[in-house]
Structure formats: C-alpha cells, structure tokens
Design a protein around this motif. Structure first.
Motif, PDB file in Angstrom:
ATOM      1  N   PHE A 217      31.737 -23.274 -20.260  1.00 32.79           N
ATOM      2  CA  PHE A 217      32.702 -23.989 -19.322  1.00 32.79           C
ATOM      3  C   PHE A 217      32.475 -23.683 -17.879  1.00 32.79           C
ATOM      4  O   PHE A 217      32.824 -24.961 -17.128  1.00 32.79           O
ATOM      5  CB  PHE A 217      34.026 -23.496 -19.604  1.00 32.79           C
ATOM      6  CG  PHE A 217      34.945 -24.746 -20.731  1.00 32.79           C
ATOM      7  CD1 PHE A 217      34.159 -25.597 -21.447  1.00 32.79           C
ATOM      8  CD2 PHE A 217      36.295 -24.692 -20.808  1.00 32.79           C
ATOM      9  CE1 PHE A 217      34.652 -26.158 -22.298  1.00 32.79           C
ATOM     10  CE2 PHE A 217      36.915 -25.416 -21.584  1.00 32.79           C
ATOM     11  CZ  PHE A 217      36.013 -26.260 -22.475  1.00 32.79           C
ATOM     12  N   ARG A 218      31.849 -22.947 -17.529  1.00 28.08           N
ATOM     13  CA  ARG A 218      31.673 -22.719 -16.051  1.00 28.08           C
ATOM     14  C   ARG A 218      30.664 -23.757 -15.597  1.00 28.08           C
ATOM     15  O   ARG A 218      30.702 -24.128 -14.403  1.00 28.08           O
ATOM     16  CB  ARG A 218      30.880 -21.405 -15.940  1.00 28.08           C
ATOM     17  CG  ARG A 218      30.737 -21.035 -14.545  1.00 28.08           C
ATOM     18  CD  ARG A 218      30.035 -19.332 -14.217  1.00 28.08           C
ATOM     19  NE  ARG A 218      28.998 -19.110 -15.082  1.00 28.08           N
ATOM     20  CZ  ARG A 218      28.053 -18.075 -14.787  1.00 28.08           C
ATOM     21  NH1 ARG A 218      28.031 -17.677 -13.679  1.00 28.08           N
ATOM     22  NH2 ARG A 218      27.242 -17.796 -15.688  1.00 28.08           N
TER      23      ARG A 218
ATOM     24  N   ASP B 166      31.593 -14.533 -16.472  1.00 25.13           N
ATOM     25  CA  ASP B 166      32.415 -15.455 -15.683  1.00 25.13           C
ATOM     26  C   ASP B 166      33.853 -15.260 -16.650  1.00 25.13           C
ATOM     27  O   ASP B 166      33.965 -14.827 -17.739  1.00 25.13           O
ATOM     28  CB  ASP B 166      31.779 -16.914 -15.694  1.00 25.13           C
ATOM     29  CG  ASP B 166      31.778 -17.520 -16.891  1.00 25.13           C
ATOM     30  OD1 ASP B 166      32.510 -18.526 -17.378  1.00 25.13           O
ATOM     31  OD2 ASP B 166      31.076 -16.937 -17.765  1.00 25.13           O
TER      32      ASP B 166
ATOM     33  N   PHE C 250      32.964 -23.693 -25.089  1.00 27.63           N
ATOM     34  CA  PHE C 250      33.785 -23.037 -24.063  1.00 27.63           C
ATOM     35  C   PHE C 250      33.047 -21.726 -23.365  1.00 27.63           C
ATOM     36  O   PHE C 250      33.374 -21.754 -22.255  1.00 27.63           O
ATOM     37  CB  PHE C 250      34.839 -22.513 -25.038  1.00 27.63           C
ATOM     38  CG  PHE C 250      35.889 -21.691 -24.241  1.00 27.63           C
ATOM     39  CD1 PHE C 250      37.340 -22.614 -23.803  1.00 27.63           C
ATOM     40  CD2 PHE C 250      36.047 -20.427 -23.727  1.00 27.63           C
ATOM     41  CE1 PHE C 250      38.317 -22.137 -23.059  1.00 27.63           C
ATOM     42  CE2 PHE C 250      37.027 -20.080 -22.882  1.00 27.63           C
ATOM     43  CZ  PHE C 250      38.065 -20.887 -22.510  1.00 27.63           C
ATOM     44  N   ALA C 251      32.187 -21.225 -24.059  1.00 26.85           N
ATOM     45  CA  ALA C 251      31.513 -20.318 -23.358  1.00 26.85           C
ATOM     46  C   ALA C 251      30.690 -20.705 -22.189  1.00 26.85           C
ATOM     47  O   ALA C 251      30.199 -19.894 -21.413  1.00 26.85           O
ATOM     48  CB  ALA C 251      30.397 -19.557 -24.404  1.00 26.85           C
TER      49      ALA C 251
ATOM     50  N   GLY D 182      33.595 -22.971 -29.856  1.00 25.17           N
ATOM     51  CA  GLY D 182      33.160 -21.708 -29.168  1.00 25.17           C
ATOM     52  C   GLY D 182      32.199 -21.815 -28.125  1.00 25.17           C
ATOM     53  O   GLY D 182      32.181 -21.199 -26.890  1.00 25.17           O
TER      54      GLY D 182
ATOM     55  N   LEU E 256      37.330 -16.001 -23.414  1.00 22.84           N
ATOM     56  CA  LEU E 256      36.852 -16.312 -24.923  1.00 22.84           C
ATOM     57  C   LEU E 256      36.756 -14.999 -25.698  1.00 22.84           C
ATOM     58  O   LEU E 256      36.900 -14.915 -26.872  1.00 22.84           O
ATOM     59  CB  LEU E 256      35.469 -17.023 -25.028  1.00 22.84           C
ATOM     60  CG  LEU E 256      34.748 -17.525 -26.382  1.00 22.84           C
ATOM     61  CD1 LEU E 256      35.686 -18.557 -26.869  1.00 22.84           C
ATOM     62  CD2 LEU E 256      33.417 -17.938 -26.126  1.00 22.84           C
TER      63      LEU E 256
ATOM     64  N   TYR F 141      35.887 -17.626 -17.747  1.00 25.95           N
ATOM     65  CA  TYR F 141      35.716 -18.296 -19.251  1.00 25.95           C
ATOM     66  C   TYR F 141      35.064 -17.645 -20.359  1.00 25.95           C
ATOM     67  O   TYR F 141      35.692 -17.464 -21.441  1.00 25.95           O
ATOM     68  CB  TYR F 141      35.074 -19.870 -19.068  1.00 25.95           C
ATOM     69  CG  TYR F 141      35.704 -20.669 -18.418  1.00 25.95           C
ATOM     70  CD1 TYR F 141      37.048 -21.494 -18.816  1.00 25.95           C
ATOM     71  CD2 TYR F 141      35.349 -21.262 -17.019  1.00 25.95           C
ATOM     72  CE1 TYR F 141      37.709 -22.395 -18.046  1.00 25.95           C
ATOM     73  CE2 TYR F 141      36.180 -21.991 -16.383  1.00 25.95           C
ATOM     74  CZ  TYR F 141      37.336 -22.602 -16.573  1.00 25.95           C
ATOM     75  OH  TYR F 141      38.008 -23.552 -16.161  1.00 25.95           O
ATOM     76  N   THR F 142      33.876 -16.960 -20.069  1.00 25.43           N
ATOM     77  CA  THR F 142      33.350 -16.243 -21.291  1.00 25.43           C
ATOM     78  C   THR F 142      34.236 -14.875 -21.414  1.00 25.43           C
ATOM     79  O   THR F 142      34.473 -14.828 -22.533  1.00 25.43           O
ATOM     80  CB  THR F 142      32.049 -15.822 -20.601  1.00 25.43           C
ATOM     81  OG1 THR F 142      31.259 -16.855 -20.164  1.00 25.43           O
ATOM     82  CG2 THR F 142      31.106 -14.901 -21.637  1.00 25.43           C
TER      83      THR F 142
END
Lengths: 196, 196
Positions: A112-113, B150, A109-110, A106, B156, B152-153
């Motif tokens: 990933f930007r 963004d 992923f948070a 998690g 999630l 991705y966030t």
DNA sequence: GTTAGCATGTAAGGAGTTACATGATTTT
DNA sequence: AAAATCATGTAACTCCTTACATGCTAAC
C-alpha cells in the motif's frame, strides 16, 4: 504452464524487488516472512515466476560488482527494470476483486505504501463489502438451521463469524484513518457527503 | 483430472450426506452455508466429485418414493452407501497434516461429532502447533526487520499475528474442554501427566 | 410470456504444490 | 569429513475455478 504465473505471486515479487534487488532463495524467505500469516509460496512456483518475469523484461539479472573478486558464481540477483516498475504500478492501480479476495488482499495491502490513496480506499471498501456479503449469507443460513446443528458445528460458525466481524472492524478503522488523512491533504473538499 | 477429486471436498460431501440425502444443487448450498467463512465450492468441482463418488460406490442415487406420482424427473438425490460410511469413518480417523492445515481443518472440525475423542484431540493439538510454528517464524523475522518496515506492512503483520494468536487461544479452550470431557468419561485414568 | 432461480453437467485452464535432482558453502 | 543449509531448477500432478451449454419450473 503458460507464462502468466499468477498475478498474486507476480505482484509479490515485483513489489519486493522494488525495495531492493534479491536472489530467489532470499526473496522467498522475505515473502514468507512478510505474508507468512496468510500464505506461503514454494520454490516450485517462485523460480518459474522469476523466469517468466525475466523473459518478459520486467526484471533483469544484476551484474555482481566487479570489485568483488568472488569465485562464488551461483547466486542470481534480480532487480526491477523500468518496464517492471511500470507493470508494478499497473498492478497496484487495479482496484477490483483481484485485489480484495482472500488470496490477494494481503499482498496488495503489503505494498500500500506504493499505492495511490484513492485506490487504497477502494480496495479496503471492496474487501469490507466482500466480507459483509459473506456474513449476511452465513447469518441468514444460520438463522434457519441453528437449532438443528450440533455443538461443534455451532462453535465453528460462531468462531468464523467472530473472526470475520473482527476483520470488518479492523477495516472500518483503516478506512476512517485513510479518510481523515486524505481530508487533511485537501481541506478544501467537503467530507460530510462521502459516506457510502 | 483423475478420480480423486480432492479429499477435502470428498469429506465434505460424505459428511453432509451422512446427515441426510441431498441432491447436488442443495448440497452445495449447505456446504457453503456451513463453511462459508472459510471456503466456497463451485458446481464445477461438486458435480465431478459426485460422479466420482458414485462410480466408486460410496454414494448411490436414491429412488424417489413410488407414492409420489411426480412428473418432475430432474433432481438426483444421493445417499451414502455402506462403503461410503466406511470411507467417511476412515477419513475422519486420519489425524495428520491433511486434517489440520488451513484448507482442511474447518471441514474436519465441522464433522467432529462423528470423530473419536482421541482423534479430535490430536487434530486440535496438531492445528495449534502448526499455528505456533507460524507465529514463531513470523515473530523471529519481525524482530530482525521491524524498524525497516513501513506502517502498512507493520499494521498487516500486527493484524495477522493477532488473528493467529486469537485462534490459538480458541484452540486452547477447545482442547481444555475436550480433556475435561474425556477425564469425566474415564475417571479411573490419571490426567495430571498428560500435559506436554 | 418473460425474467429469475432451480438443477445438472463439461472442457479448458489457472495457480500453485510436491517430489525430485543437483551442486556449492558453511558449520560442527 | 559429515551434516546442515544455501541455492537453483524441473516435471508431474492436485485441486479447484470459469465459462459455457442446457433445460425445467415458479413467479410477476
């Protein structure tokens, strides 16, 4: 008790401070709002982590703007240093089990930007195969013992399988989207043989 | 490092041995097949736990049947003692946060067969309100910052919310089923006023 | 006869929590 | 002026993992 207060929390802190400088108390609120569905950090882990990052030069105290004649000298606002940004990039580039296990996926992923497209793809695929291993193991065990199980145990297994299957489908969609995006960026490369 | 090797693992071991005597190696396989979707235990935690339970008299080594002239003297099969059964009942009766938090809920649920109906209901409701608190907190935070996030966030958050909402719906069904079952068992009691 | 899997264990350490301790600042 | 919440921090502890160490037994 040594300096390495956990790579997950370290990544979460560096990633958050990369967006904007913050002090500990609010940093925790942000993290728990961002990751609240997956995990929650306490002050008892956050403050020692900040201290460790400060000692290693990855973050620095931000001087309050001198035009503010505030007597309130209590908040300690931290910002990322150049070394901190490097370290963040280093953490975000690692595509291994430490990126796709339950506790860490998690958080990775948070942010990933800030992660390269190829690394994103490898992390998503790594997580997917991790979950598929788990599905295989449980399904195999279930096939051998299903009739001996009581209804609560069966219901738990059913719900667990369904949840993990849903996450796999979610990952499939994300992976497809990532592949499409990277194919658009470099249309000269062939995409028909990139499966599996 | 003291004797109390974790109430979750302790419950899992006692609960498994209540069904049938087992040795450590297979016990671990059973646990990881049963709870594989939620957590996995390693030998490094299981064997110390068995040692602690043995020292406390909650489990005992089962003597191999004397008719078996087996030279194989290696497996140590453990079985539950009378005190172990009492302790198991005690653990299964506790309806508190230690029963409905993420790490422990699955284990408690897995042994619901041995849990009283009222305790089952309180654990299910406790878990549900725990998850609803989490939903509220994240939704509130999301409402304040959604446009700054963004993609991705946001994705999630969306996925996290959906997963937790699904679990709440699952719990709702289970709670309804439990209520129906207990109403059938004691039809003399009024059930219209038991709603929140 | 050697790899693979069964079987048991220990020492060291990692990652985080809980509970405590303290004080400033805002709200009621 | 009391209560809530903001804000920082520490010590002790919990729970579990990793890596190591060891030997047996079944399969190839």
């Amino acid at each position: 008790m040594a300096g390495g207060q956990g790579r997950v929390l370290e990544l979460a802190v560096l990633g958050s401070l990369h967006e904007t400088p913050l002090h500990g108390y609010e940093l925790r609120k942000r993290l728990n709002a961002l990751l609240g569905m997956f995990r929650a950090f306490s002050y008892g882990s956050l403050y020692p982590c900040l201290r460790s990052l400060l000692a290693r030069g990855l973050i620095a105290e931000e001087q309050p703007a001198p035009n503010a004649i505030v007597g309130g000298r209590s908040k300690i606002v931290y910002k990322l240093t150049a070394e901190g940004k490097e370290r963040l990039q280093e953490l975000l580039t690692q595509a291994g089990p430490s990126a796709w296990e339950d506790e860490s996926f998690g958080v990775h992923f948070a942010f990933f930007r800030h992660t390269e497209a190829e690394v994103r793809l490898r992390i998503l695929e790594g997580r997917r195969s991790r979950l598929e291993e788990r599905l295989d193991a449980v399904r195999t065990a279930l096939a051998r013992t299903a009739e001996r199980l009581d209804s609560y145990t069966l219901e738990l297994q059913r719900h667990g399988l369904e949840s993990v299957e849903r996450e796999v489908r979610w990952l499939n969609e994300l992976i497809a989207t990532e592949r499409r995006a990277s194919a658009e960026e470099r249309p000269e490369r062939d995409t028909t043989s990139t499966d599996e």
